[in-house]
Design a protein around this motif. Structure first.
Motif, PDB file in Angstrom:
ATOM      1  N   ASN A 462      -4.091   6.171  -8.714  1.00  0.00           N
ATOM      2  CA  ASN A 462      -4.933   5.694  -9.801  1.00  0.00           C
ATOM      3  C   ASN A 462      -6.331   6.315  -9.636  1.00  0.00           C
ATOM      4  OD1 ASN A 462      -6.991   4.002 -10.993  1.00  0.00           O
ATOM      5  ND2 ASN A 462      -5.377   2.507 -11.387  1.00  0.00           N
ATOM      6  N   PRO A 463      -6.853   7.004 -10.675  1.00  0.00           N
ATOM      7  CA  PRO A 463      -8.128   7.707 -10.485  1.00  0.00           C
ATOM      8  C   PRO A 463      -9.303   6.774 -10.178  1.00  0.00           C
ATOM      9  CG  PRO A 463      -7.307   7.930 -12.760  1.00  0.00           C
ATOM     10  CD  PRO A 463      -6.254   7.206 -11.988  1.00  0.00           C
ATOM     11  N   ALA A 464      -9.195   5.493 -10.550  1.00  0.00           N
ATOM     12  CA  ALA A 464     -10.316   4.578 -10.284  1.00  0.00           C
ATOM     13  C   ALA A 464     -10.190   3.950  -8.898  1.00  0.00           C
ATOM     14  CB  ALA A 464     -10.363   3.498 -11.354  1.00  0.00           C
ATOM     15  N   THR A 465      -8.986   3.472  -8.551  1.00  0.00           N
ATOM     16  CA  THR A 465      -8.851   2.741  -7.281  1.00  0.00           C
ATOM     17  C   THR A 465      -8.418   3.658  -6.135  1.00  0.00           C
ATOM     18  OG1 THR A 465      -6.508   2.266  -7.598  1.00  0.00           O
ATOM     19  CG2 THR A 465      -8.078   0.708  -8.575  1.00  0.00           C
ATOM     20  N   ALA A 472       0.530  -0.708  -4.096  1.00  0.00           N
ATOM     21  CA  ALA A 472      -0.838  -1.157  -3.818  1.00  0.00           C
ATOM     22  C   ALA A 472      -1.145  -0.993  -2.329  1.00  0.00           C
ATOM     23  CB  ALA A 472      -0.974  -2.623  -4.225  1.00  0.00           C
ATOM     24  N   ARG A 473      -2.432  -0.797  -2.017  1.00  0.00           N
ATOM     25  CA  ARG A 473      -2.944  -0.631  -0.643  1.00  0.00           C
ATOM     26  C   ARG A 473      -2.457   0.662   0.024  1.00  0.00           C
ATOM     27  NH1 ARG A 473      -3.945  -5.906   1.635  1.00  0.00           N
ATOM     28  NH2 ARG A 473      -4.686  -7.140  -0.119  1.00  0.00           N
ATOM     29  N   LEU A 474      -1.889   1.594  -0.748  1.00  0.00           N
ATOM     30  CA  LEU A 474      -1.556   2.913  -0.192  1.00  0.00           C
ATOM     31  C   LEU A 474      -2.497   3.923  -0.841  1.00  0.00           C
ATOM     32  CD1 LEU A 474       0.309   4.778   1.514  1.00  0.00           C
ATOM     33  CD2 LEU A 474       1.592   5.195  -0.585  1.00  0.00           C
ATOM     34  N   TYR A 475      -3.233   4.661  -0.010  1.00  0.00           N
ATOM     35  CA  TYR A 475      -4.213   5.637  -0.484  1.00  0.00           C
ATOM     36  C   TYR A 475      -3.731   7.044  -0.139  1.00  0.00           C
ATOM     37  CZ  TYR A 475      -7.255   1.640  -1.186  1.00  0.00           C
ATOM     38  OH  TYR A 475      -7.766   0.448  -1.627  1.00  0.00           O
ATOM     39  N   PRO A 476      -3.028   7.728  -1.063  1.00  0.00           N
ATOM     40  CA  PRO A 476      -2.646   9.121  -0.798  1.00  0.00           C
ATOM     41  C   PRO A 476      -3.919   9.951  -0.702  1.00  0.00           C
ATOM     42  CG  PRO A 476      -1.481   8.227  -2.710  1.00  0.00           C
ATOM     43  CD  PRO A 476      -2.592   7.284  -2.393  1.00  0.00           C
ATOM     44  N   ASP A 499     -14.220   5.041   0.926  1.00  0.00           N
ATOM     45  CA  ASP A 499     -15.161   4.313   0.067  1.00  0.00           C
ATOM     46  C   ASP A 499     -14.404   3.360  -0.866  1.00  0.00           C
ATOM     47  OD1 ASP A 499     -17.445   5.402   1.111  1.00  0.00           O
ATOM     48  OD2 ASP A 499     -17.636   6.982  -0.393  1.00  0.00           O
ATOM     49  N   ALA A 500     -13.314   3.874  -1.456  1.00  0.00           N
ATOM     50  CA  ALA A 500     -12.534   3.032  -2.376  1.00  0.00           C
ATOM     51  C   ALA A 500     -11.985   1.829  -1.629  1.00  0.00           C
ATOM     52  CB  ALA A 500     -11.404   3.854  -2.983  1.00  0.00           C
ATOM     53  N   LEU A 501     -11.477   2.110  -0.452  1.00  0.00           N
ATOM     54  CA  LEU A 501     -10.857   1.058   0.350  1.00  0.00           C
ATOM     55  C   LEU A 501     -11.902   0.089   0.906  1.00  0.00           C
ATOM     56  CD1 LEU A 501      -8.180   2.159   2.848  1.00  0.00           C
ATOM     57  CD2 LEU A 501      -9.708   0.321   3.404  1.00  0.00           C
ATOM     58  N   GLY A 502     -13.035   0.649   1.324  1.00  0.00           N
ATOM     59  CA  GLY A 502     -14.114  -0.196   1.870  1.00  0.00           C
ATOM     60  C   GLY A 502     -14.527  -1.242   0.860  1.00  0.00           C
ATOM     61  N   GLY A 503     -14.668  -0.842  -0.414  1.00  0.00           N
ATOM     62  CA  GLY A 503     -15.046  -1.777  -1.469  1.00  0.00           C
ATOM     63  C   GLY A 503     -14.002  -2.862  -1.634  1.00  0.00           C
ATOM     64  N   VAL A 504     -12.725  -2.496  -1.661  1.00  0.00           N
ATOM     65  CA  VAL A 504     -11.636  -3.456  -1.870  1.00  0.00           C
ATOM     66  C   VAL A 504     -11.587  -4.453  -0.714  1.00  0.00           C
ATOM     67  CG1 VAL A 504      -9.117  -3.696  -1.918  1.00  0.00           C
ATOM     68  CG2 VAL A 504     -10.216  -1.932  -3.277  1.00  0.00           C
ATOM     69  N   LEU A 505     -11.616  -3.949   0.522  1.00  0.00           N
ATOM     70  CA  LEU A 505     -11.481  -4.856   1.665  1.00  0.00           C
ATOM     71  C   LEU A 505     -12.668  -5.798   1.779  1.00  0.00           C
ATOM     72  CD1 LEU A 505      -9.768  -2.900   4.548  1.00  0.00           C
ATOM     73  CD2 LEU A 505      -8.769  -4.375   2.848  1.00  0.00           C
TER      74      LEU A 505
END
Ligand SMILES: Cc1cc2nc3c(=O)[nH]c(=O)nc-3n(C[C@H](O)[C@H](O)[C@H](O)COP(=O)(O)OP(=O)(O)OC[C@H]3O[C@@H](n4cnc5c(N)ncnc54)[C@H](O)[C@@H]3O)c2cc1C
Length: 510
Positions: A462-465, A472-476, A499-505
């Protein structure tokens, strides 16, 4: 000095310098002398679980460094060995043709970037903060010159120590590495990823997974295909590596006067008149580089990863394949200049493998790499031909010398490579010779195959997340996911995922 580059157009090489000039006595220190040191925080326990990073290449390492800034704890799972132990397997591959499937030029700590050329320029300037990446590298031991050089380069001899220093930072701030840990599956519950499973069946649970396994982690593409998780075919490029004597490229790029000075200096040295004249002239200009691109029909053919003063290396990860690549030491002092010359590969070229769906390009790549292994009499020597003969479609009776570490075997590459590549390369080389007179030379050699320029597959997100479209919770992440190409852009993508993950967590914990 803010920026340094060489303009070698029209045979009159010139240094171009961008300087800041101060009249004030409080002159700020040049970034060259006091590069800013990035700050890391000790990993906070934001949850009981670490963030799992699959792969310790540039994408994985820069994601880990960034996670530390969020106070998150990275757990890096790497199929290969640490960067020092890896050297022995690389030597075995070059000298004895023994391919270790988990420890080679692509796999192991530092990923494909560890024993690479270490060129740091990228076209993806808009995607992220390149200066921040260069500063991290300097903080971990790279020469500060990379902060101002337009074509920054580290060199194979310097990279391993930098990668080991990055490990020290990550571990000192609470991160963890597990080497010899090859990830073979994901733990998925209700379309959410909770961790990974390794080859020995051990589960590693995490709050999220950054998948940064590079473009040679083919088993992971197979895994996605088998499980029905979304994958996409993407355009990529394949071709050959061409090697010239460096002095020929210097002469073409820097002009005849430079070449004549060098010849004169060599003559002085032979006559013991001025033994240091040759190195003195060479120190004025670095070994020349080039960057070529042409259109043949509708298709782009371009130079890729040009290594002045470099050597060619066997970059396969599989025992029954031959793949070539190039690298250089920091001094760039080999007498050879090599570059990948590659043709864009489209979906139509892969139609014979259409039944493989998103893996069609991967299958074409594998077939071509195996054909080169057969052409090399089932060895890691690379099939080779003189460039002039390749262009004229005739076999080479005798090969010239090359730098290729595993040796070369004469083969009619114009017959052995896929026809759509041969035809376009032949046209392109003729056009290159018009741009760089003397490029198609009998002293130049073609070796094959340069097939791992970029990934033939994308793991869509997903280009935003930046999370996988289904999981979900997998970042290729990085080159293997199809979102980067090269060290710097992979590092940028690692930072973006963190950065994307840091915001979510953070949101979850708050
Ligand atoms: C010889 C050579 C020279 C190069 N020169 C340059 C250059 O000068 N400049 C440049 O920009 N680029 C260069 N490149 C390309 C560059 O190295 C890559 O683009 C970059 O390393 C990609 O970064 P990445 O982190 O996405 O993937 P990678 O660097 O490929 O890292 C992926 C990591 O994942 C690990 N891994 C794979 N599968 C698994 C698994 N299942 N479980 C656990 N771990 C796994 C691998 O061992 C590897 O360490 C070169 C490459 C080579 C081979």
């Amino acid at each position: 000095m803010l920026r340094r580059s060489i303009d070698a157009r029209h045979g009159h090489p010139q240094y171009r310098l961008e300087m800041a000039i101060y009249t004030d006595p409080d002159t700020p220190e040049s970034p060259l002398h006091s590069p800013p040191v990035p700050k890391h925080r000790p990993a906070r326990k934001t949850s009981d679980q670490p963030v799992i990073i699959v792969g310790a290449g540039p994408a994985g390492l820069f994601a880990a460094l960034r996670l530390l800034e969020y106070g998150l704890r990275p757990l890096i799972l790497e199929r290969g060995k640490d960067v020092s132990a890896r050297k022995y397997d690389i030597a075995k591959l070059s000298r004895e043709h023994i391919v270790h499937p988990d420890s080679n030029w692509c796999f192991g700590e530092g990923g494909a970037g560890a024993f690479s050329d270490g060129k740091l320029y990228t076209r993806s300037n808009k995607r992220g903060n390149i200066t921040a990446i260069l500063q991290q590298l300097v903080a971990h031991g790279a020469n500060p010159d990379i902060l101002i050089d337009a074509h920054a380069h580290i060199g194979t001899d310097k990279l391993p120590a930098i990668i080991a220093n990055i490990r020290k930072t990550i571990e000192a701030h609470g991160g963890e590495y597990r080497f010899n840990t090859c990830v073979t599956d994901l733990i998925v519950k209700k379309n959410t990823v909770h961790g990974v499973i390794d080859r020995h069946g051990a589960a590693h649970e995490g709050s999220a997974v950054i998948l940064a396994a590079g473009h040679s982690a083919r088993e992971l593409y197979e895994l996605f295909d088998r499980r029905g998780w979304l994958l996409e075919a993407k355009p990529f490029a394949m071709g050959v590596r061409v090697e010239h004597p460096q002095d020929l490229i210097n002469e073409i790029q820097y002009g005849r006067r430079y070449a004549e000075s060098l010849r004169l200096a060599a003559c002085c040295r032979r006559n013991h008149a001025a033994a240091d004249a040759d190195p003195a002239i060479r120190s004025l200009l670095p070994p020349a580089t080039y960057n070529l691109a042409v259109q043949t029909g509708e298709r782009g053919v371009f130079s890729f990863c040009m290594c002045p003063g470099g050597i060619m290396v066997p970059a396969t990860t599989e025992r029954d394949s031959v793949v070539v690549n190039g690298m250089s030491n920091s001094q760039r002092n080999s007498p050879y200049a090599n570059a990948g010359i590659v043709v864009q590969v489209t979906e139509a070229d892969c139609c014979a493998f259409a039944a493989h769906g998103a893996l069609a390009g991967l299958r074409l790549q594998q077939q071509a790499e195996r054909a080169m292994y057969a052409a090399a009499h089932h060895s890691q020597a690379a099939p080779a031909q003189r460039l002039l003969d390749f262009v004229n479609g005739k076999p080479s009776a005798r090969l010239g010398t090359t730098s290729y570490l595993a040796g070369v075997v004469a083969a009619p590459l114009h017959e052995r490579l896929p026809t759509f590549i041969v035809v376009r390369l032949q046209q392109a080389f003729r056009l290159f010779d018009k741009k760089m007179r003397g490029y198609v030379s009998d002293s130049a050699m073609v070796v094959a195959i340069e097939s791992r320029t970029s990934s033939p597959v994308r793991i869509p997100r997903n280009p935003a997340t930046l999370q996988h479209l289904q999981l979900a919770r997998l970042y290729p992440c990085g080159e293997g996911a199809g979102y980067a190409g090269g060290i710097t852009s992979s590092a940028i993508d690692g930072i973006r995922c963190a950065d994307a993950l840091g915001g979510v967590l953070k949101k979850i914990v708050n």
